[in-house]
Design a protein around this motif. Structure first.
Motif, PDB file in Angstrom:
ATOM      1  N   UNK A  89      12.839   1.437   7.371  1.00 45.10           N
ATOM      2  CA  UNK A  89      12.196   2.070   8.131  1.00 45.10           C
ATOM      3  C   UNK A  89      11.695   1.535   9.886  1.00 45.10           C
ATOM      4  N   UNK A  90      12.454   0.153  10.047  1.00 42.10           N
ATOM      5  CA  UNK A  90      12.234   0.016  12.001  1.00 42.10           C
ATOM      6  C   UNK A  90      12.387   1.068  12.581  1.00 42.10           C
ATOM      7  N   UNK A  91      13.685   1.748  11.928  1.00 42.50           N
ATOM      8  CA  UNK A  91      14.230   2.326  12.392  1.00 42.50           C
ATOM      9  C   UNK A  91      13.948   4.115  13.055  1.00 42.50           C
ATOM     10  N   UNK A  92      12.648   3.951  12.065  1.00 43.44           N
ATOM     11  CA  UNK A  92      11.475   5.230  12.123  1.00 43.44           C
ATOM     12  C   UNK A  92      11.051   5.074  12.681  1.00 43.44           C
ATOM     13  N   UNK A  93      10.538   3.348  12.832  1.00 44.71           N
ATOM     14  CA  UNK A  93       9.328   3.152  13.612  1.00 44.71           C
ATOM     15  C   UNK A  93      10.114   3.603  15.382  1.00 44.71           C
ATOM     16  N   UNK A  94      11.217   3.389  15.565  1.00 40.71           N
ATOM     17  CA  UNK A  94      11.657   3.126  17.064  1.00 40.71           C
ATOM     18  C   UNK A  94      12.226   4.782  17.019  1.00 40.71           C
ATOM     19  N   UNK A  95      12.389   5.707  16.330  1.00 40.74           N
ATOM     20  CA  UNK A  95      12.308   6.811  16.759  1.00 40.74           C
ATOM     21  C   UNK A  95      11.080   7.684  16.971  1.00 40.74           C
ATOM     22  N   UNK A  96       9.957   7.331  16.507  1.00 36.87           N
ATOM     23  CA  UNK A  96       8.738   7.862  16.002  1.00 36.87           C
ATOM     24  C   UNK A  96       7.720   7.073  17.514  1.00 36.87           C
ATOM     25  N   UNK A  97       8.219   6.157  18.253  1.00 38.64           N
ATOM     26  CA  UNK A  97       7.835   5.715  19.484  1.00 38.64           C
ATOM     27  C   UNK A  97       8.656   5.893  20.521  1.00 38.64           C
ATOM     28  N   UNK A  98       9.845   5.998  20.004  1.00 33.48           N
ATOM     29  CA  UNK A  98      10.452   6.960  21.912  1.00 33.48           C
ATOM     30  C   UNK A  98      10.360   8.115  21.632  1.00 33.48           C
ATOM     31  N   UNK A  99      10.086   9.039  20.907  1.00 34.56           N
ATOM     32  CA  UNK A  99       9.490  10.402  20.426  1.00 34.56           C
ATOM     33  C   UNK A  99       8.302  10.722  21.438  1.00 34.56           C
ATOM     34  N   UNK A 100       7.054  10.077  21.496  1.00 39.37           N
ATOM     35  CA  UNK A 100       6.122  10.340  21.168  1.00 39.37           C
ATOM     36  C   UNK A 100       5.438   9.551  22.732  1.00 39.37           C
ATOM     37  N   UNK A 101       6.507   8.091  23.123  1.00 34.53           N
ATOM     38  CA  UNK A 101       6.267   8.003  24.989  1.00 34.53           C
ATOM     39  C   UNK A 101       7.232   7.885  25.978  1.00 34.53           C
ATOM     40  N   UNK A 102       9.009   8.135  26.144  1.00 31.74           N
ATOM     41  CA  UNK A 102       9.950   8.429  26.649  1.00 31.74           C
ATOM     42  C   UNK A 102       9.364   8.470  27.414  1.00 31.74           C
ATOM     43  N   UNK A 105      13.298  18.668  16.787  1.00 33.20           N
ATOM     44  CA  UNK A 105      14.378  17.809  15.905  1.00 33.20           C
ATOM     45  C   UNK A 105      15.179  18.847  15.026  1.00 33.20           C
ATOM     46  N   UNK A 106      14.044  17.777  13.958  1.00 30.12           N
ATOM     47  CA  UNK A 106      14.169  18.534  11.865  1.00 30.12           C
ATOM     48  C   UNK A 106      13.377  18.677  11.402  1.00 30.12           C
ATOM     49  N   UNK A 107      13.618  20.066  10.784  1.00 28.40           N
ATOM     50  CA  UNK A 107      12.878  20.523  10.343  1.00 28.40           C
ATOM     51  C   UNK A 107      12.625  20.825   9.339  1.00 28.40           C
ATOM     52  N   UNK A 108      12.751  19.406   7.935  1.00 30.09           N
ATOM     53  CA  UNK A 108      12.255  18.595   6.835  1.00 30.09           C
ATOM     54  C   UNK A 108      12.346  17.319   7.419  1.00 30.09           C
ATOM     55  N   UNK A 109      11.485  16.691   6.251  1.00 30.29           N
ATOM     56  CA  UNK A 109      12.435  14.974   5.755  1.00 30.29           C
ATOM     57  C   UNK A 109      13.769  14.462   5.327  1.00 30.29           C
ATOM     58  N   UNK A 124      19.330  11.605   9.202  1.00 30.42           N
ATOM     59  CA  UNK A 124      19.868  10.967  10.874  1.00 30.42           C
ATOM     60  C   UNK A 124      19.969   9.553  10.834  1.00 30.42           C
ATOM     61  N   UNK A 125      18.094   8.851  10.540  1.00 31.43           N
ATOM     62  CA  UNK A 125      18.047   7.866  10.551  1.00 31.43           C
ATOM     63  C   UNK A 125      18.908   6.967  10.331  1.00 31.43           C
TER      64      UNK A 125
END
Length: 470
Positions: A33-46, A59-63, A69-70
């Motif tokens: 769950x924390x890794x999900x936050x990390x990826x989404x935060x970086x995807x949004x703002x980096x 990058x990802x075609x499905x959940x 990946x995570x």
């Protein structure tokens, strides 16, 4: 030219604020769950999202693919580091923390500190033995209360001699004893026969909760019948903007005609504070562009222009209307400090004295695990937060700070033999600025001691070299 090699404590900010992820059985939230936050935060703002294929929106075609990946990363820290663009040369500054409470305190100027900052050097003729020099003693701190002074030398902590391999661990304690020493130049100009001589003196320091007023020192110095203002400003901390304005009120009341701004140990901070400082130095450019922030291609609507201003929070700015400013720097001068130099240069003469700066034109924000990545509504089950680079600053001419740093007008290196008293007219960097004023620019740098400054730091926290968006 004399040569002396210098090193300094290198403990990355991520080390200070990031702990190992605890046993998941003891936590109400999973590592995934924390890794999900990390990826989404970086995807949004980096800022460098376009340089990281794994941050692409498609990058990802499905959940299931995303989940796999995570799961390929053992910790949130490992995932975060994999998403950094060219850590060695480009993004040296983004970081992750597992304790955003400590991060918030640090960004506001509060931390556990003894109030001493150190530089470290190899002893003459050695490639392993070190000695430290006290470069700064903060006001109303344990270090000041113990009578420590800038320029004092120590070669051991708790009776253990300093080496390249042990000095960081010895210093990273809640309480420790500095074993003082003397620098002996043996009466010759060469350092090859110099030595560090131990003494029987020692000083014990303990960390306390400390809030630093970044306005470390102000002076008004009379030079040829004119008043020169000196300000040592150690951090762009927005909670002290009023105090900064008060300092310029004093300069204004004393008809200061020249300003020497000492940013040699200022690692950066608030962009707003930098804009206000630029407006206090000048005043004649109200409403014109001071600096611009530029985001990644997905966030172009966030691009921001910071204009020179004559007021803030209902207060009128005390401006000096100067056409020239003297700025003192070392390689610890970073981010908002460099922004001041870069953003004022299109408008007034900036005479920079000291060393090449850090080379950081990017700004960061704190990203929390919340629906809008803000502090409100942050996930109560963990204290992880990100501090990634999200934008870069450019001046009114669209020029950014070089990654190699800003080269001074006059180069002067601090070294173990010239740590003069800050704010005193004979301190080498300040003295050179005063001489430049007296001689109307006809001044040369004093003899240089050629040493390499790798990194400088306070006793228990690294200088984070951060510029953040309020």
């Amino acid at each position: 030219m004399m040569k002396i090699k210098k090193i300094a404590l290198l403990i990355l900010v991520a080390t200070v604020f990031t702990g190992c992820f605890e046993d998941l059985d003891d936590n109400p939230i999973s590592s995934k769950d924390v890794k999900d936050f990390v990826w989404k935060g970086m995807n949004s703002y980096y800022l460098y999202k376009e340089n990281i294929p794994n941050l692409a929106n498609d990058r990802f075609t499905n959940d299931s693919e995303y989940s796999e990946y995570l799961n390929g990363f053992s910790t949130p820290e490992e995932l975060f580091e994999s998403l950094i663009h060219d850590r060695e040369h480009v993004d040296r500054f983004s970081w992750i923390t597992s304790d955003y409470i400590a991060l918030e305190q640090f960004l506001s100027g509060n931390s556990q500190s003894t109030g001493a900052e150190f530089d470290f050097y190899f002893e003459p003729g050695s490639t392993t033995q070190l000695f430290g020099v006290i470069r700064l003693v903060l006001n109303n701190s344990p270090a000041e209360n113990q009578g420590l002074q800038r320029g004092q030398i120590f070669n051991a902590i708790n009776g253990t001699s300093l080496t390249e391999s042990n000095y960081s661990a010895l210093l990273n304690q809640s309480s420790y004893t500095l074993n003082l020493a003397n620098y002996n130049n043996n009466g010759t100009p060469s350092i090859t026969d110099d030595s560090i001589d131990s003494t029987s003196e020692s000083v014990t320091l303990s960390r306390i909760n400390y809030s630093e007023n970044p306005i470390h020192k102000t002076e008004i110095i009379e030079v040829n019948g004119e008043n020169v203002g000196y300000l040592m400003y150690n951090g762009f901390t927005s909670s002290y903007n009023n105090q900064l304005n008060f300092a310029f009120d004093d300069f204004q009341a004393n008809n200061v005609q020249h300003l020497i701004l000492d940013l040699r140990y200022n690692p950066g901070g608030s962009i707003l504070s930098a804009t206000l400082l630029g407006s206090m130095i000048t005043g004649q450019f109200n409403g014109e562009v001071f600096s611009k922030l530029e985001y990644n291609s997905d966030l172009q609507s966030n691009n921001t222009i910071y204009n020179f201003t004559d007021s803030f929070s209902g207060n009128s700015i005390n401006s000096l209307n100067l056409n020239k400013v003297y700025i003192l720097t070392t390689d610890s001068s970073a981010s908002a400090s460099e922004m001041i130099i870069n953003s004022l240069s299109p408008y007034i003469d900036v005479i920079q004295i000291g060393q090449v700066t850090t080379g950081k034109s990017q700004a960061s924000i704190t990203i929390y695990d919340s629906p809008d990545y803000g502090r409100s509504g942050a996930n109560p089950n963990h204290n992880y937060a990100l501090q990634p680079l999200v934008a870069k600053t450019v001046n009114s001419l669209d020029q950014s700070v070089p990654s190699s740093g800003i080269t001074p007008t006059i180069t002067i290196n601090e070294n173990p033999m010239n740590y003069g008293a800050l704010g005193h007219e004979d301190e080498p960097l300040l003295a050179t600025a005063i001489q430049h004023i007296i001689d109307n620019g006809r001044v040369s740098a004093p003899e240089q001691y050629d040493f390499k400054r790798i990194k400088s730091t306070v006793d228990d926290h690294p200088l984070q070299n951060d510029m953040y968006i309020d």
